[in-house]
Design a protein around this motif. Structure first.
Motif, PDB file in Angstrom:
ATOM      1  N   PRO A 177      -5.331   5.544   0.147  1.00  0.00           N
ATOM      2  CA  PRO A 177      -4.387   4.463  -0.167  1.00  0.00           C
ATOM      3  C   PRO A 177      -4.599   3.921  -1.578  1.00  0.00           C
ATOM      4  CG  PRO A 177      -6.224   3.570   1.044  1.00  0.00           C
ATOM      5  CD  PRO A 177      -6.480   5.058   0.912  1.00  0.00           C
ATOM      6  N   ILE A 205       0.842  -1.194   0.000  1.00  0.00           N
ATOM      7  CA  ILE A 205       0.000   0.000   0.000  1.00  0.00           C
ATOM      8  C   ILE A 205       0.876   1.243   0.000  1.00  0.00           C
ATOM      9  CG2 ILE A 205      -1.783   1.293   1.247  1.00  0.00           C
ATOM     10  CD1 ILE A 205      -2.676  -1.378   2.473  1.00  0.00           C
ATOM     11  N   VAL A 242      -3.489   0.230  -3.457  1.00  0.00           N
ATOM     12  CA  VAL A 242      -2.869  -1.087  -3.317  1.00  0.00           C
ATOM     13  C   VAL A 242      -2.036  -1.340  -4.568  1.00  0.00           C
ATOM     14  CG1 VAL A 242      -3.298  -3.564  -3.094  1.00  0.00           C
ATOM     15  CG2 VAL A 242      -4.765  -1.927  -1.890  1.00  0.00           C
TER      16      VAL A 242
END
Length: 137
Positions: A33, A20, A35
Motif C-alpha cells: 500500500p 490508500i 498512503v
C-alpha cells in the motif's frame, strides 16, 4: 533492478484525510500500500472508472504540457522509501533521451492512469522489499 507493478486497489475514505492505493506485481503476487491524499486518490479513481471532466484537471494538464513540448510520457518509477515516505520519478522521453522528473508517487500514478494507454509503473526491487517488510510505510 525494477519490478513492473499495476494499480490493484483504491481505498477512498470520506472520514479520513489519508487514502490508500495498492500496487501489485504484474508477474507475481507481491503487493504493497501507499498512503496518498484525497485529491490524488479521487483523480486516480475517476480515471480508472473512465470519468472525463469537461475541462482539463491538473493531471490532464501535465500530460498535455508534456505532449505539447514534444515529449512522450514513458513510465513511472517508485525509486525510494525513506522514513515512511515514498519517492518517485515520472519518466519523459524527448529527443531520444529519458528525463526523470521528481514526483510524489500519487501524482505520478495519477498521470500514469491519465495516459491512454496507461503508463507502466515500476518499483525498485529494494523499495519493494523494504515496503513488504514494513507495510505501514
Amino acid at each position: 533492478m525494477s519490478v513492473e507493478m499495476q494499480l490493484s486497489r483504491i481505498i477512498i475514505s470520506e472520514i479520513h484525510d489519508s487514502q490508500i492505493i495498492y500496487l501489485r506485481e504484474v508477474h507475481g503476487n507481491r503487493q504493497f500500500p501507499i498512503v496518498i491524499g484525497i485529491f490524488e486518490a479521487t483523480s486516480i479513481d475517476r480515471r480508472v472508472k473512465g470519468y472525463q471532466a469537461a475541462r482539463p484537471l491538473t493531471h490532464d494538464l501535465i500530460v498535455n504540457v508534456v505532449e505539447r513540448l514534444n515529449g512522450q510520457l514513458d513510465s513511472v518509477m517508485i525509486s525510494g522509501l525513506k522514513d515512511g515516505t515514498y519517492y518517485a520519478v515520472l519518466r519523459v522521453r524527448r529527443d531520444d533521451k529519458v528525463v526523470e522528473i521528481d514526483s510524489r508517487p500519487s501524482d505520478a500514478i495519477a498521470v500514469a492512469v491519465t495516459c491512454n494507454p496507461p503508463l507502466p509503473i515500476y518499483v525498485n526491487e529494494e523499495v519493494l522489499l523494504e515496503a513488504l517488510r514494513d507495510p505501514v510505510a
